[in-house]
Write an enzyme that holds these catalytic residues in place. Structure first.
Site, PDB file in Angstrom:
ATOM      1  N   TYR A 162       0.965  -1.266  -0.108  1.00 21.84           N
ATOM      2  CA  TYR A 162      -0.065  -0.065   0.092  1.00 21.84           C
ATOM      3  C   TYR A 162       0.964   1.134   0.091  1.00 21.84           C
ATOM      4  O   TYR A 162       0.598   2.115  -0.655  1.00 21.84           O
ATOM      5  CB  TYR A 162      -0.840  -0.126   1.222  1.00 21.84           C
ATOM      6  CG  TYR A 162      -1.981   1.089   1.432  1.00 21.84           C
ATOM      7  CD1 TYR A 162      -2.853   1.301   0.649  1.00 21.84           C
ATOM      8  CD2 TYR A 162      -1.546   2.065   2.230  1.00 21.84           C
ATOM      9  CE1 TYR A 162      -3.749   2.319   0.817  1.00 21.84           C
ATOM     10  CE2 TYR A 162      -2.311   3.080   2.578  1.00 21.84           C
ATOM     11  CZ  TYR A 162      -3.423   3.384   1.868  1.00 21.84           C
ATOM     12  OH  TYR A 162      -4.270   4.393   1.898  1.00 21.84           O
TER      13      TYR A 162
HETATM   14  N1  LIG Z   1      -9.168   5.956   5.680  1.00 24.10           N
HETATM   15  C1  LIG Z   1      -7.931   6.440   5.774  1.00 24.10           C
HETATM   16  O1  LIG Z   1      -7.305   6.336   6.739  1.00 24.10           O
HETATM   17  C2  LIG Z   1      -7.117   7.036   4.720  1.00 24.10           C
HETATM   18  C3  LIG Z   1      -5.888   7.453   4.836  1.00 24.10           C
HETATM   19  C4  LIG Z   1      -5.054   7.871   3.934  1.00 24.10           C
HETATM   20  C5  LIG Z   1      -5.527   7.893   2.664  1.00 24.10           C
HETATM   21  N2  LIG Z   1      -6.950   7.110   2.252  1.00 24.10           N
HETATM   22  C6  LIG Z   1      -7.048   6.928   1.001  1.00 24.10           C
HETATM   23  O2  LIG Z   1      -8.369   7.648   0.780  1.00 24.10           O
HETATM   24  C7  LIG Z   1      -9.012   6.976  -0.377  1.00 24.10           C
HETATM   25  C8  LIG Z   1     -10.405   6.540   0.248  1.00 24.10           C
HETATM   26  O3  LIG Z   1     -10.257   5.771   1.210  1.00 24.10           O
HETATM   27  P1  LIG Z   1     -11.577   5.669   2.287  1.00 24.10           P
HETATM   28  O4  LIG Z   1     -10.936   5.348   3.596  1.00 24.10           O
HETATM   29  O5  LIG Z   1     -12.580   6.515   2.207  1.00 24.10           O
HETATM   30  O6  LIG Z   1     -12.061   4.138   1.697  1.00 24.10           O
HETATM   31  P2  LIG Z   1     -13.347   3.366   1.792  1.00 24.10           P
HETATM   32  O7  LIG Z   1     -14.369   3.994   2.692  1.00 24.10           O
HETATM   33  O8  LIG Z   1     -13.176   1.755   1.848  1.00 24.10           O
HETATM   34  O9  LIG Z   1     -13.732   3.762   0.411  1.00 24.10           O
HETATM   35  C9  LIG Z   1     -13.297   3.237  -0.905  1.00 24.10           C
HETATM   36  C10 LIG Z   1     -13.774   4.008  -2.108  1.00 24.10           C
HETATM   37  O10 LIG Z   1     -13.267   3.456  -3.254  1.00 24.10           O
HETATM   38  C11 LIG Z   1     -14.181   2.752  -3.906  1.00 24.10           C
HETATM   39  N3  LIG Z   1     -13.589   1.643  -4.562  1.00 24.10           N
HETATM   40  C12 LIG Z   1     -12.814   0.637  -4.086  1.00 24.10           C
HETATM   41  N4  LIG Z   1     -12.523  -0.192  -4.992  1.00 24.10           N
HETATM   42  C13 LIG Z   1     -13.084   0.292  -6.289  1.00 24.10           C
HETATM   43  C14 LIG Z   1     -13.108  -0.129  -7.823  1.00 24.10           C
HETATM   44  N5  LIG Z   1     -12.248  -1.246  -8.014  1.00 24.10           N
HETATM   45  N6  LIG Z   1     -13.456   0.744  -8.515  1.00 24.10           N
HETATM   46  C15 LIG Z   1     -14.146   2.000  -8.119  1.00 24.10           C
HETATM   47  N7  LIG Z   1     -14.380   2.081  -7.010  1.00 24.10           N
HETATM   48  C16 LIG Z   1     -13.768   1.463  -5.963  1.00 24.10           C
HETATM   49  C17 LIG Z   1     -15.419   2.167  -2.933  1.00 24.10           C
HETATM   50  O11 LIG Z   1     -16.504   2.051  -3.609  1.00 24.10           O
HETATM   51  P3  LIG Z   1     -17.156   0.522  -4.304  1.00 24.10           P
HETATM   52  O12 LIG Z   1     -16.859  -0.391  -3.247  1.00 24.10           O
HETATM   53  O13 LIG Z   1     -18.716   0.859  -4.226  1.00 24.10           O
HETATM   54  O14 LIG Z   1     -16.686   0.461  -5.428  1.00 24.10           O
HETATM   55  C18 LIG Z   1     -15.513   3.292  -1.939  1.00 24.10           C
HETATM   56  O15 LIG Z   1     -16.294   4.403  -2.359  1.00 24.10           O
HETATM   57  C19 LIG Z   1      -8.080   5.678  -0.529  1.00 24.10           C
HETATM   58  O16 LIG Z   1      -7.402   5.870  -1.798  1.00 24.10           O
HETATM   59  C20 LIG Z   1      -7.075   5.516   0.601  1.00 24.10           C
HETATM   60  O17 LIG Z   1      -6.070   4.761   0.371  1.00 24.10           O
HETATM   61  C21 LIG Z   1      -7.610   6.647   3.393  1.00 24.10           C
END
Ligand SMILES: NC(=O)c1ccc[n+]([C@@H]2O[C@H](COP(=O)([O-])OP(=O)(O)OC[C@H]3O[C@@H](n4cnc5c(N)ncnc54)[C@H](OP(=O)(O)O)[C@@H]3O)[C@@H](O)[C@H]2O)c1
Length: 274
Positions: A162
């Site tokens: 990651y």
């Molecule tokens: N949460 C954290 O602590 C954190 C910290 C730093 C960075 N981030 C980054 O922020 C971003 C969002 O993370 P989050 O925490 O909001 O995650 P999340 O709640 O798991 O949401 C992930 C989103 O991505 C979509 N997704 C996943 N696989 C996909 C695919 N193959 N095609 C299209 N859409 C897809 C999901 O929708 P569907 O399942 O409906 O497709 C969902 O809308 C990510 O890039 C993550 O690495 C998160």
């Protein structure tokens, strides 16, 4: 002459957010609509996107639901065609869809774990930048915001695959920023710290892991998706018109915490001869 607040106004602009069905992407899509943008909402989960589209429309903005798996470059190209047909043009692209898959020591991760995460977090961003970037360069303007992570800023044990993708996203951001600056297209990254979403549910559900994570955040709080919204609105519009190739860190001070909480706990009890 625009006032300072006008610089954050996105009225008349169009934006697309990948991974808009929940978590950070959902909050960002809503925030962009609140700031005035029409928003294309992309993810695999159509039902959640349709619900969000209703909320965006109730703000008086246009919403476009794009059911798309970002692992599939053909589906990204189709989503782009639909966006251009419905919106005419795209001003703001937020590459947010992403995930971890499995976490664990480097030696326990198999190469399929690597392949899946490289594809979801990095290749999807490359494909989206290719399709939408070509459009923005041709139009002579646009803002691309790539959601990275503090995991990409340093060594991140148990999340090697990651972390590599998130570091690569920052590298891609800087390169594209330099390549596209003359065309008026800005490219920036945003690196959130720990945010409470489905992605971090397993970590935060464990009391020890959760306490350890919290102790590492100087601000004393795990982030909420809404904490990220202002940074994206800033990077999307004229408020950041001189900013490209940057990586904005939104982590409550986590990455400034050299030495960590134990050292701070030791040193904060008055003047210590060292
Ligand atoms: N949460 C954290 O602590 C954190 C910290 C730093 C960075 N981030 C980054 O922020 C971003 C969002 O993370 P989050 O925490 O909001 O995650 P999340 O709640 O798991 O949401 C992930 C989103 O991505 C979509 N997704 C996943 N696989 C996909 C695919 N193959 N095609 C299209 N859409 C897809 C999901 O929708 P569907 O399942 O409906 O497709 C969902 O809308 C990510 O890039 C993550 O690495 C998160």
């Amino acid at each position: 002459m625009a006032s300072a607040l006008d610089l954050f106004d996105l009225k008349g602009k169009t934006a697309l957010v990948t991974g808009a069905s929940r978590g950070i992407g959902r909050a960002v899509a809503t925030g962009l609509a609140e700031a005035g943008a029409d928003v294309a909402l992309l993810a695999r989960g159509t039902t959640a996107l349709e619900r969000l589209a209703g909320e965006v429309e109730s703000l008086g903005r246009r919403a476009l639901v794009l059911t798309c798996d970002v692992n599939d470059s053909d589906q990204i190209r189709q989503a782009a065609r639909t966006t251009f047909a419905e919106f005419g043009a795209l001003d703001v692209l937020v590459n947010n869809a992403g995930g971890i898959g499995h976490a664990g020591p480097f030696l326990d991760l198999d190469f399929d774990d690597w392949r899946r995460v490289l594809r979801l977090n990095l290749e999807s961003t490359v494909h989206a930048c290719h399709v939408f970037g070509a459009h923005m360069v041709e139009r002579g303007g646009g803002s691309v915001i790539n959601i990275s992570s503090i995991a990409g800023l340093g060594g991140t044990p148990m999340l090697a695959h990651y972390a590599v993708t998130k570091a690569a996203v920052i590298s891609l951001t800087r390169t594209l920023a330099a390549e596209w600056a003359a065309a008026g297209v800005r490219v920036n990254a945003l690196a959130p710290g720990w945010v409470r979403t489905d992605l971090t549910r397993a970590f935060l559900a464990d009391p020890d892991a959760s306490a350890g994570l919290l102790a590492a955040v100087p601000s004393g709080a795990i982030g909420d998706p809404s904490d990220v919204v202002g940074s994206v609105v800033y990077l999307a519009g004229d408020a950041s018109r001189g900013v490209t190739g940057s990586c904005l860190v939104s982590d409550g001070g986590t990455t400034c915490f050299v030495g960590g909480p134990q050292l701070l706990g030791f040193l904060q009890h008055g003047r210590i001869p060292v």
